[in-house]
Design a protein around this motif. Structure first.
Motif, PDB file in Angstrom:
ATOM      1  N   LEU A 107     -29.021  59.022  57.539  1.00  0.00           N
ATOM      2  CA  LEU A 107     -27.911  59.693  57.799  1.00  0.00           C
ATOM      3  C   LEU A 107     -26.933  59.525  56.392  1.00  0.00           C
ATOM      4  CD1 LEU A 107     -28.424  59.659  60.575  1.00  0.00           C
ATOM      5  CD2 LEU A 107     -26.210  59.146  61.123  1.00  0.00           C
ATOM      6  N   ALA A 108     -27.104  58.529  55.635  1.00  0.00           N
ATOM      7  CA  ALA A 108     -26.443  58.804  54.276  1.00  0.00           C
ATOM      8  C   ALA A 108     -26.610  59.737  53.297  1.00  0.00           C
ATOM      9  CB  ALA A 108     -26.232  57.203  53.631  1.00  0.00           C
ATOM     10  N   ALA A 109     -28.054  59.748  53.281  1.00  0.00           N
ATOM     11  CA  ALA A 109     -28.680  60.627  52.303  1.00  0.00           C
ATOM     12  C   ALA A 109     -28.535  62.063  52.702  1.00  0.00           C
ATOM     13  CB  ALA A 109     -30.083  60.328  51.869  1.00  0.00           C
ATOM     14  N   MET A 110     -28.645  62.311  54.068  1.00  0.00           N
ATOM     15  CA  MET A 110     -28.482  63.540  54.556  1.00  0.00           C
ATOM     16  C   MET A 110     -26.935  64.215  54.932  1.00  0.00           C
ATOM     17  SD  MET A 110     -31.704  64.785  54.753  1.00  0.00           S
ATOM     18  CE  MET A 110     -31.909  66.346  56.082  1.00  0.00           C
ATOM     19  N   ASP A 111     -26.026  63.237  54.627  1.00  0.00           N
ATOM     20  CA  ASP A 111     -24.689  63.776  54.916  1.00  0.00           C
ATOM     21  C   ASP A 111     -24.219  65.022  54.135  1.00  0.00           C
ATOM     22  OD1 ASP A 111     -22.008  62.884  56.112  1.00  0.00           O
ATOM     23  OD2 ASP A 111     -21.488  62.979  53.963  1.00  0.00           O
ATOM     24  N   SER A 112     -24.858  65.141  52.949  1.00  0.00           N
ATOM     25  CA  SER A 112     -24.283  66.629  52.472  1.00  0.00           C
ATOM     26  C   SER A 112     -25.012  67.495  52.779  1.00  0.00           C
ATOM     27  CB  SER A 112     -24.703  66.307  50.649  1.00  0.00           C
ATOM     28  OG  SER A 112     -26.095  66.128  50.487  1.00  0.00           O
TER      29      SER A 112
ATOM     30  N   SER B 227     -42.509  64.576  55.714  1.00  0.00           N
ATOM     31  CA  SER B 227     -41.269  65.050  56.447  1.00  0.00           C
ATOM     32  C   SER B 227     -39.942  64.695  56.146  1.00  0.00           C
ATOM     33  CB  SER B 227     -41.527  64.648  57.866  1.00  0.00           C
ATOM     34  OG  SER B 227     -41.648  62.999  57.747  1.00  0.00           O
ATOM     35  N   PHE B 228     -39.844  63.418  55.163  1.00  0.00           N
ATOM     36  CA  PHE B 228     -38.635  62.984  54.834  1.00  0.00           C
ATOM     37  C   PHE B 228     -38.789  61.959  53.571  1.00  0.00           C
ATOM     38  CE2 PHE B 228     -37.625  63.203  59.220  1.00  0.00           C
ATOM     39  CZ  PHE B 228     -36.580  64.282  59.269  1.00  0.00           C
ATOM     40  N   VAL B 229     -38.018  62.332  52.421  1.00  0.00           N
ATOM     41  CA  VAL B 229     -37.807  61.477  51.461  1.00  0.00           C
ATOM     42  C   VAL B 229     -36.283  61.298  51.242  1.00  0.00           C
ATOM     43  CG1 VAL B 229     -38.083  60.894  48.829  1.00  0.00           C
ATOM     44  CG2 VAL B 229     -40.110  62.206  50.249  1.00  0.00           C
ATOM     45  N   CYS B 230     -35.734  59.892  51.586  1.00  0.00           N
ATOM     46  CA  CYS B 230     -34.429  59.941  51.634  1.00  0.00           C
ATOM     47  C   CYS B 230     -33.916  58.562  50.850  1.00  0.00           C
ATOM     48  CB  CYS B 230     -33.999  59.846  53.018  1.00  0.00           C
ATOM     49  SG  CYS B 230     -34.167  60.980  54.038  1.00  0.00           S
ATOM     50  N   THR B 231     -32.987  58.722  50.076  1.00  0.00           N
ATOM     51  CA  THR B 231     -32.459  57.882  48.976  1.00  0.00           C
ATOM     52  C   THR B 231     -31.199  57.468  49.356  1.00  0.00           C
ATOM     53  OG1 THR B 231     -34.117  58.537  47.190  1.00  0.00           O
ATOM     54  CG2 THR B 231     -32.453  57.133  46.755  1.00  0.00           C
ATOM     55  N   ASP B 232     -30.754  56.187  49.392  1.00  0.00           N
ATOM     56  CA  ASP B 232     -29.164  55.583  49.516  1.00  0.00           C
ATOM     57  C   ASP B 232     -28.516  56.161  48.227  1.00  0.00           C
ATOM     58  OD1 ASP B 232     -26.860  54.232  49.446  1.00  0.00           O
ATOM     59  OD2 ASP B 232     -27.825  52.778  50.011  1.00  0.00           O
ATOM     60  N   PRO B 233     -27.256  57.032  48.544  1.00  0.00           N
ATOM     61  CA  PRO B 233     -26.644  57.688  47.553  1.00  0.00           C
ATOM     62  C   PRO B 233     -26.236  56.881  46.482  1.00  0.00           C
ATOM     63  CG  PRO B 233     -25.903  58.529  49.678  1.00  0.00           C
ATOM     64  CD  PRO B 233     -26.815  57.381  49.943  1.00  0.00           C
ATOM     65  N   ALA B 234     -26.105  55.563  46.665  1.00  0.00           N
ATOM     66  CA  ALA B 234     -25.751  54.772  45.510  1.00  0.00           C
ATOM     67  C   ALA B 234     -26.791  54.476  44.441  1.00  0.00           C
ATOM     68  CB  ALA B 234     -25.372  53.288  45.983  1.00  0.00           C
ATOM     69  N   TYR B 235     -28.137  54.523  45.031  1.00  0.00           N
ATOM     70  CA  TYR B 235     -29.337  54.457  44.199  1.00  0.00           C
ATOM     71  C   TYR B 235     -29.936  55.960  43.716  1.00  0.00           C
ATOM     72  CZ  TYR B 235     -29.229  49.490  45.361  1.00  0.00           C
ATOM     73  OH  TYR B 235     -28.735  48.452  45.219  1.00  0.00           O
ATOM     74  N   GLN B 236     -29.351  57.052  44.229  1.00  0.00           N
ATOM     75  CA  GLN B 236     -30.268  58.370  43.632  1.00  0.00           C
ATOM     76  C   GLN B 236     -29.816  58.553  42.187  1.00  0.00           C
ATOM     77  OE1 GLN B 236     -27.969  61.446  45.799  1.00  0.00           O
ATOM     78  NE2 GLN B 236     -28.909  60.749  47.844  1.00  0.00           N
ATOM     79  N   GLY B 237     -30.906  59.132  41.638  1.00  0.00           N
ATOM     80  CA  GLY B 237     -31.023  59.477  40.230  1.00  0.00           C
ATOM     81  C   GLY B 237     -31.726  58.351  39.254  1.00  0.00           C
ATOM     82  N   GLN B 238     -32.245  57.344  40.092  1.00  0.00           N
ATOM     83  CA  GLN B 238     -32.930  56.250  39.473  1.00  0.00           C
ATOM     84  C   GLN B 238     -34.465  56.269  39.787  1.00  0.00           C
ATOM     85  OE1 GLN B 238     -30.934  52.299  40.234  1.00  0.00           O
ATOM     86  NE2 GLN B 238     -29.130  53.326  40.398  1.00  0.00           N
TER      87      GLN B 238
END
Length: 646
Positions: free
Chosen positions: A437-442, A546-557
């Motif tokens: 849910l955090a990754a898909m919030d945007s 089907s899904f690749v989701c990353t915690d927004p705090a760790y995106q870009g790493q």
């Protein structure tokens, strides 16, 4: 006995008939005679109103109507006659070719890095020599495939076809009849430069998942690009006195006969000096390093530095080429610095994230071996560059691509970290649902399907329960990436395949029965997604990510890329492609992993206020398992092109 019909053209020139070769019937002089400087004569007189085969190829008539008699109009214009369809596929001209020519001539930046100096020379030659024109159009198509992602596959395939036709046209010419004429070798030199540049673009457009395949692809490009030395041997001095003088007297001294002043390559210079090489090999290797250092001195560098990188292979000395062909570790280590320089020139349109990709693969190739120390320095420089970009806010796994001032695309690159990839346990299901849910919030579609906080809470509980059920099945496709320092799950990936069978698409299952969800948008999305997959793959077996989701705090790493590459390796072991649907802002991560666009679908979704709406778009992408090089590089393997065989 009836005479068998004669299928050859009766309208060719007398010289071609005498030599029993096919004439293209171009008037007043056919290409065969023009190429070898023969007097071209026809048995029937030529008038300017007559059409050549290239004129005929622009006809909108199709093959079913080309041979039908055309009634003469009452107001017929004199000297305009019906004409037949052309036989050679590569001689057809259509509006796509016109678009490519217009793009090449009018684009506000150089498609070919030396265009600012050479366009005035290239175009007159291209208008005389069809194989040069096909190569120019191929480059234009390659550029369009890089900047128009909605039609990437179309332009890329068109680029390969045009360059294939260019090679076919060139191979129909007997270079031996050129004699000592330097004028006839000018088109060959221009063609070899364009061909090498096209092969470079072709090699960089692939994102192989393993180092051996990537190195093999690069060496295939090297062999093709250096083919110019085969037919230019002994004529370099004469070319310096021709219309190409601007290259040899101005550009080459300015770009290649300079010594680097920086210190990025100090480590490799010292290691080469202490290595096990003879004098010729050491001199050649140091020369290769000099060219790389000069590019690094000007980071991020103007367009001319990009030309140095594009011409680097052609400028290498033969002893170092032999080292590369033998995959000597010393030579591959120099190649690592070449890819570092490419990363610093990533604003040049064909580079993008290729430097980072290939340097990372080389580092993985040497990791755990004594030679890793040779590539550790450039790899650390790359990591430091990525960290700086992250601090400056220029890197994001899911953010849109940025663009340079000239409009060229710059692929955002992730800052890589060492995450632990493993299969989670049932107790990890709540954390996976939280990340989901955090990754898909945007994603605006999520809030259309689940428009209230209550419905989102219900969705999170459902995802937690659903994931726990998946994890009870040991064959289900679920992986997570953990921060090794904290043990916290930072990203997850889910997929299904013949070896990891899944159920129906999530939106088609019990999710539709959750309180507060808007089922019509779930059903519409699920229907469009299944139709798109059927269009792209039909019933063929594949992995479906089907899904690749990353915690927004760790995106870009790099956590999402790491999980994606791990699944690609499993798919490659099964010999299957991987298919996915990507949002507009996530597809660049998949591009860096080797995915290519196949299709797209869209749906109208409401905005706030409800009276407004917008279009939601997803891109269908696929990555196929490693195979022998495709495009131009694959052609070398079968020895098809005699011109480039040394």
């Amino acid at each position: 006995m009836m005479r068998r019909s004669h299928r050859k053209s009766r309208k060719g020139c007398l010289e071609c008939k005498k030599r029993h070769i096919k004439c293209d019937e171009t008037r007043p002089h056919c290409i065969n005679c023009t190429t070898v400087d023969r007097r071209c004569r026809y048995s029937t007189p030529w008038t300017p109103a007559e059409r050549s085969p290239s004129d005929r190829s622009a006809s909108p008539q199709n093959s079913t109507t080309a041979h039908a008699p055309t009634p003469a109009p009452t107001d017929a214009v004199p000297n305009i006659h019906p004409f037949a369809s052309v036989e050679e596929p590569h001689s057809r001209v259509d509006m796509a070719h016109m678009e490519l020519l217009h793009h090449y001539m009018t684009h506000n930046t150089s498609i070919y890095p030396v265009d600012a100096y050479m366009k005035g020379i290239i175009m007159p030659v291209a208008l005389r020599e069809p194989y040069v024109m096909h190569s120019v159009l191929a480059l234009s198509a390659h550029h369009l495939s890089a900047i128009r992602h909605d039609r990437q596959a179309f332009y890329y395939n068109l680029a390969i076809q045009l360059q294939t036709d260019a090679l076919s046209l060139f191979n129909s010419i007997d270079v031996g009849v050129f004699g000592d004429s330097v004028e006839k070798r000018i088109p060959v030199f221009i063609f070899s430069c364009l061909l090498g540049f096209h092969a470079f673009c072709d090699a960089l457009s692939h994102r192989d998942g393993d180092s051996d395949t990537a190195i093999a692809r690069f060496l295939g490009y090297l062999a093709l690009h250096r083919g110019m030395h085969t037919v230019m041997h002994g004529y370099w001095d004469k070319l310096r006195e021709s219309e190409l003088q601007v290259i040899f007297d101005e550009l080459v001294p300015r770009w290649f006969q300079v010594a680097g002043q920086g210190h990025e390559c100090d480590d490799i210079r010292e290691r080469l000096t202490s290595g096990n090489m003879d004098d010729d090999e050491l001199t050649a290797a140091q020369h290769a390093v000099d060219l790389v250092q000069w590019v690094l001195d000007a980071k991020p560098g103007p367009q001319s530095r990009g030309y140095v990188l594009c011409s680097w292979v052609a400028m290498l000395e033969r002893p170092f080429v032999r080292m590369l062909e033998a995959r000597r570790p010393e030579a591959l280590a120099v190649l690592a610095y070449f890819f570092l320089a490419m990363h610093h020139c990533r604003r040049v349109w064909m580079f993008g994230g290729a430097g980072q990709h290939f340097l990372t693969l080389l580092a993985e190739h040497f990791r755990g071996r004594e030679w890793y120390a040779w590539v550790e320095t450039p790899y650390q420089m790359l990591q430091e560059s990525l960290r700086q970009e992250a601090l400056d806010g220029n890197s994001s796994n899911h953010g849109p691509a940025s663009h340079s001032e000239d409009g060229s695309c710059i692929t955002p690159v992730p800052m890589a970290r060492d995450f632990l990839v493993e299969r989670p346990g049932e107790s990890d299901a709540p954390r996976i649902a939280e990340i989901h849910l955090a990754a898909m919030d945007s994603n605006p579609l999520l809030h259309v399907q689940f428009p209230t906080p209550k419905s989102l809470k219900a969705l999170q509980r459902f995802l937690s329960t659903h994931t726990a059920e998946e994890l009870r099945d040991p064959t289900s496709g679920v992986l997570v990436a953990r921060d090794p320092g904290t043990g916290l799950i930072v990203a997850f990936a889910k997929w299904d395949s013949p070896s990891h069978p899944g159920s129906t698409k999530l939106e088609s299952g019990d999710l539709r029965n959750l309180e507060g969800c808007r089922r019509e948008y779930l059903d519409r999305y699920a229907s469009l997604a299944e139709e798109a997959k059927a269009t792209c793959f039909g019933d063929r077996p594949c992995y479906r990510l089907s899904f690749v989701c990353t915690d927004p705090a760790y995106q870009g790493q790099g956590a999402g890329s790491l999980l994606t590459r791990r699944i690609l390796k499993m798919a490659a072991a099964d010999g299957l492609p991987v298919y996915l649907e990507s949002t507009e802002w996530a597809f660049r991560m998949y591009e860096r992993c080797g995915f290519q666009g196949l299709h797209s679908f869209q749906m109208d979704i409401p905005l706030t206020p409800a009276s407004q709406s917008t279009v939601y778009l997803e891109l269908c992408m696929a990555c196929h398992p490693p195979s022998p090089p495709t495009g131009l590089l694959g052609m070398i393997g079968v020895g098809r092109w005699r011109f480039w065989k040394s």
